[in-house]
Scaffold this active site. Structure first.
Site, mmCIF file in Angstrom:
data_model
loop_
_atom_site.group_PDB
_atom_site.id
_atom_site.type_symbol
_atom_site.label_atom_id
_atom_site.label_comp_id
_atom_site.label_asym_id
_atom_site.label_seq_id
_atom_site.Cartn_x
_atom_site.Cartn_y
_atom_site.Cartn_z
ATOM 1 N N LYS A 14 0.837 -1.208 0.000
ATOM 2 C CA LYS A 14 0.000 0.000 0.000
ATOM 3 C C LYS A 14 0.869 1.255 0.000
ATOM 4 O O LYS A 14 0.670 2.162 -0.803
ATOM 5 C CB LYS A 14 -0.947 0.009 1.211
ATOM 6 C CG LYS A 14 -1.885 -1.193 1.251
ATOM 7 C CD LYS A 14 -2.955 -1.046 2.317
ATOM 8 C CE LYS A 14 -2.425 -1.151 3.741
ATOM 9 N NZ LYS A 14 -1.963 -2.519 4.115
ATOM 10 N N ARG A 89 -10.013 0.154 9.205
ATOM 11 C CA ARG A 89 -9.475 -1.169 9.477
ATOM 12 C C ARG A 89 -10.460 -2.020 10.260
ATOM 13 O O ARG A 89 -10.163 -3.173 10.544
ATOM 14 C CB ARG A 89 -8.204 -1.007 10.306
ATOM 15 C CG ARG A 89 -6.935 -1.575 9.694
ATOM 16 C CD ARG A 89 -5.810 -1.301 10.674
ATOM 17 N NE ARG A 89 -4.586 -1.926 10.321
ATOM 18 C CZ ARG A 89 -3.611 -1.347 9.617
ATOM 19 N NH1 ARG A 89 -3.774 -0.128 9.132
ATOM 20 N NH2 ARG A 89 -2.496 -1.977 9.397
ATOM 21 N N ARG A 128 10.903 -5.839 4.358
ATOM 22 C CA ARG A 128 10.778 -4.434 4.756
ATOM 23 C C ARG A 128 11.506 -4.173 6.076
ATOM 24 O O ARG A 128 12.091 -3.112 6.261
ATOM 25 C CB ARG A 128 9.295 -4.066 4.888
ATOM 26 C CG ARG A 128 9.056 -2.599 5.218
ATOM 27 C CD ARG A 128 7.597 -2.226 5.076
ATOM 28 N NE ARG A 128 6.776 -2.865 6.089
ATOM 29 C CZ ARG A 128 5.445 -2.853 6.082
ATOM 30 N NH1 ARG A 128 4.788 -2.268 5.108
ATOM 31 N NH2 ARG A 128 4.772 -3.433 7.041
ATOM 32 N N ARG A 134 11.196 -0.977 11.116
ATOM 33 C CA ARG A 134 10.009 -0.811 11.961
ATOM 34 C C ARG A 134 9.952 -1.894 13.021
ATOM 35 O O ARG A 134 10.064 -3.076 12.705
ATOM 36 C CB ARG A 134 8.746 -0.903 11.093
ATOM 37 C CG ARG A 134 8.281 0.424 10.571
ATOM 38 C CD ARG A 134 7.161 0.260 9.576
ATOM 39 N NE ARG A 134 5.996 -0.445 10.106
ATOM 40 C CZ ARG A 134 4.874 -0.620 9.415
ATOM 41 N NH1 ARG A 134 4.779 -0.156 8.184
ATOM 42 N NH2 ARG A 134 3.863 -1.250 9.947
ATOM 43 N N ARG A 146 -0.546 -9.537 13.637
ATOM 44 C CA ARG A 146 -1.066 -8.584 12.652
ATOM 45 C C ARG A 146 -1.845 -9.305 11.559
ATOM 46 O O ARG A 146 -2.867 -8.812 11.092
ATOM 47 C CB ARG A 146 0.074 -7.769 12.038
ATOM 48 C CG ARG A 146 0.534 -6.666 12.995
ATOM 49 C CD ARG A 146 1.907 -6.175 12.668
ATOM 50 N NE ARG A 146 1.980 -5.491 11.398
ATOM 51 C CZ ARG A 146 3.134 -5.266 10.759
ATOM 52 N NH1 ARG A 146 4.259 -5.684 11.270
ATOM 53 N NH2 ARG A 146 3.126 -4.621 9.621
HETATM 54 P P1 ADP Z 1 0.704 -2.371 7.874
HETATM 55 O O1 ADP Z 1 -0.466 -2.118 7.002
HETATM 56 O O2 ADP Z 1 1.947 -2.614 7.098
HETATM 57 O O3 ADP Z 1 0.447 -3.415 8.919
HETATM 58 P P2 ADP Z 1 0.447 0.303 9.059
HETATM 59 O O4 ADP Z 1 1.601 1.208 8.969
HETATM 60 O O5 ADP Z 1 -0.765 0.592 8.240
HETATM 61 O O6 ADP Z 1 1.063 -1.113 8.744
HETATM 62 O O7 ADP Z 1 -0.039 0.164 10.579
HETATM 63 C C1 ADP Z 1 0.843 -0.168 11.623
HETATM 64 C C2 ADP Z 1 0.065 -0.396 12.923
HETATM 65 O O8 ADP Z 1 -0.619 0.819 13.316
HETATM 66 C C3 ADP Z 1 -1.068 -1.442 12.839
HETATM 67 O O9 ADP Z 1 -0.595 -2.764 13.019
HETATM 68 C C4 ADP Z 1 -1.986 -0.976 13.979
HETATM 69 O O10 ADP Z 1 -1.495 -1.367 15.236
HETATM 70 C C5 ADP Z 1 -1.891 0.538 13.903
HETATM 71 N N1 ADP Z 1 -2.947 1.110 13.036
HETATM 72 C C6 ADP Z 1 -2.784 1.675 11.816
HETATM 73 N N2 ADP Z 1 -3.960 2.055 11.297
HETATM 74 C C7 ADP Z 1 -4.913 1.714 12.201
HETATM 75 C C8 ADP Z 1 -6.333 1.823 12.245
HETATM 76 N N3 ADP Z 1 -7.031 2.353 11.233
HETATM 77 N N4 ADP Z 1 -6.988 1.370 13.345
HETATM 78 C C9 ADP Z 1 -6.316 0.835 14.361
HETATM 79 N N5 ADP Z 1 -4.975 0.689 14.386
HETATM 80 C C10 ADP Z 1 -4.280 1.121 13.325
#
Ligand code: ADP
Length: 190
Positions: A14, A89, A128, A134, A146
Site C-alpha cells: 500500500k 481497518r 521491509r 520498523r 497482525r
Molecule cells: P501495515 O499495514 O503494514 O500493517 P500500518 O503502517 O498501516 O502497517 O499500521 C501499523 C500499525 O498501526 C497497525 O498494526 C496498527 O497497530 C496501527 N494502526 C494503523 N492504522 C490503524 C487503524 N485504522 N486502526 C487501528 N490501528 C491502526
C-alpha cells in the site's frame, strides 16, 4: 472531493503504491500507520498509548484513528481528494467514515484493494524490516498477530464494501510496476 481507500493486508504494498496514486490524481495521502509512528517518535501521550498496541500487533482504539483522520480532512485544502491508507481497518471505523463524509454530503469513491496471499505477507514484511527498521516488522509473534488481526477485524470490510458496490480488487503479487499499472487503469474510471 474523491475519497479513495487503499485496502489490503499488511505488506501488500500500500505504502509503495500510494506515492504514485497521490501524485497522479492530486490526492492527500493519509496513512494512519505513519501518523501513529510520528506520534510515537514525538513522544506524545497518544503515541505512548499506541506504541504497546502496535508492538503487540493489535489495533489502536477506533476513536483515536477516527480523530486523526477527521483532523486531516478539516485541515487539508487544494487537493482533488484523499487516499486513505490503513483506514478504515474495522467495520466500526468504516461506519464512522461514512458518517463523517455524510455530514458534508460526501461519500467513499472507491476501495482499491491490493491482495496477496498470507505466505507473501510474511516474506514482504521480513524484507521491509531489513530496510525500514520498523519495530512491528521485526518480531514473528507481532507479524502473526497482525495477520490474525487483519483476518478477524479488517477482512470483513471486503464484504462491507462489496455490498455497497465500491470494492475493486487488484492482484498484488506482480511487480511494483504491474500493480501500479493495474491501479492506474482502475482509478482512471473515477
Ligand atoms: P501495515 O499495514 O503494514 O500493517 P500500518 O503502517 O498501516 O502497517 O499500521 C501499523 C500499525 O498501526 C497497525 O498494526 C496498527 O497497530 C496501527 N494502526 C494503523 N492504522 C490503524 C487503524 N485504522 N486502526 C487501528 N490501528 C491502526
Amino acid at each position: 472531493m474523491k475519497y479513495f481507500i487503499l485496502f489490503g493486508p499488511p505488506g501488500a504494498g500500500k505504502g509503495t503504491q500510494a506515492t504514485a496514486m497521490v501524485e497522479n490524481y492530486n490526492l492527500r495521502h493519509i496513512s494512519t500507520g505513519e501518523l501513529l509512528r510520528k506520534e510515537i517518535a514525538d513522544g506524545t501521550e497518544l503515541g505512548l498509548k499506541a506504541k504497546s498496541l502496535i508492538d503487540a500487533g493489535a489495533l489502536v482504539p477506533d476513536e483515536i484513528v477516527e480523530g486523526m483522520i477527521e483532523s486531516v480532512f478539516r485541515k487539508t485544502t487544494g487537493v482533488n481528494g484523499f487516499l486513505l491508507d490503513g483506514f478504515p481497518r474495522t467495520v466500526a471505523q468504516a461506519d464512522a467514515l461514512d458518517a463523517m463524509l455524510a455530514k458534508n454530503s460526501e461519500e467513499v469513491t472507491a476501495v482499491v484493494s491490493i491482495m496477496i496471499p498470507d505466505e507473501m505477507i510474511r516474506e514482504r514484511i521480513k524484507h521491509r524490516a531489513s530496510i525500514e527498521g520498523r519495530a512491528d516488522d521485526a518480531n514473528d509473534d507481532t507479524i502473526s498477530n497482525r495477520i490474525r488481526t487483519y483476518h478477524d477485524k479488517t477482512e470483513p470490510l471486503v464484504e462491507y464494501y462489496k455490498g455497497k458496490g465500491k470494492y475493486h480488487e487488484i492482484d498484488g503479487t506482480g511487480t511494483i510496476e504491474d500493480v501500479r499499472k493495474a491501479i492506474a487503469a482502475l482509478m482512471d474510471r473515477f
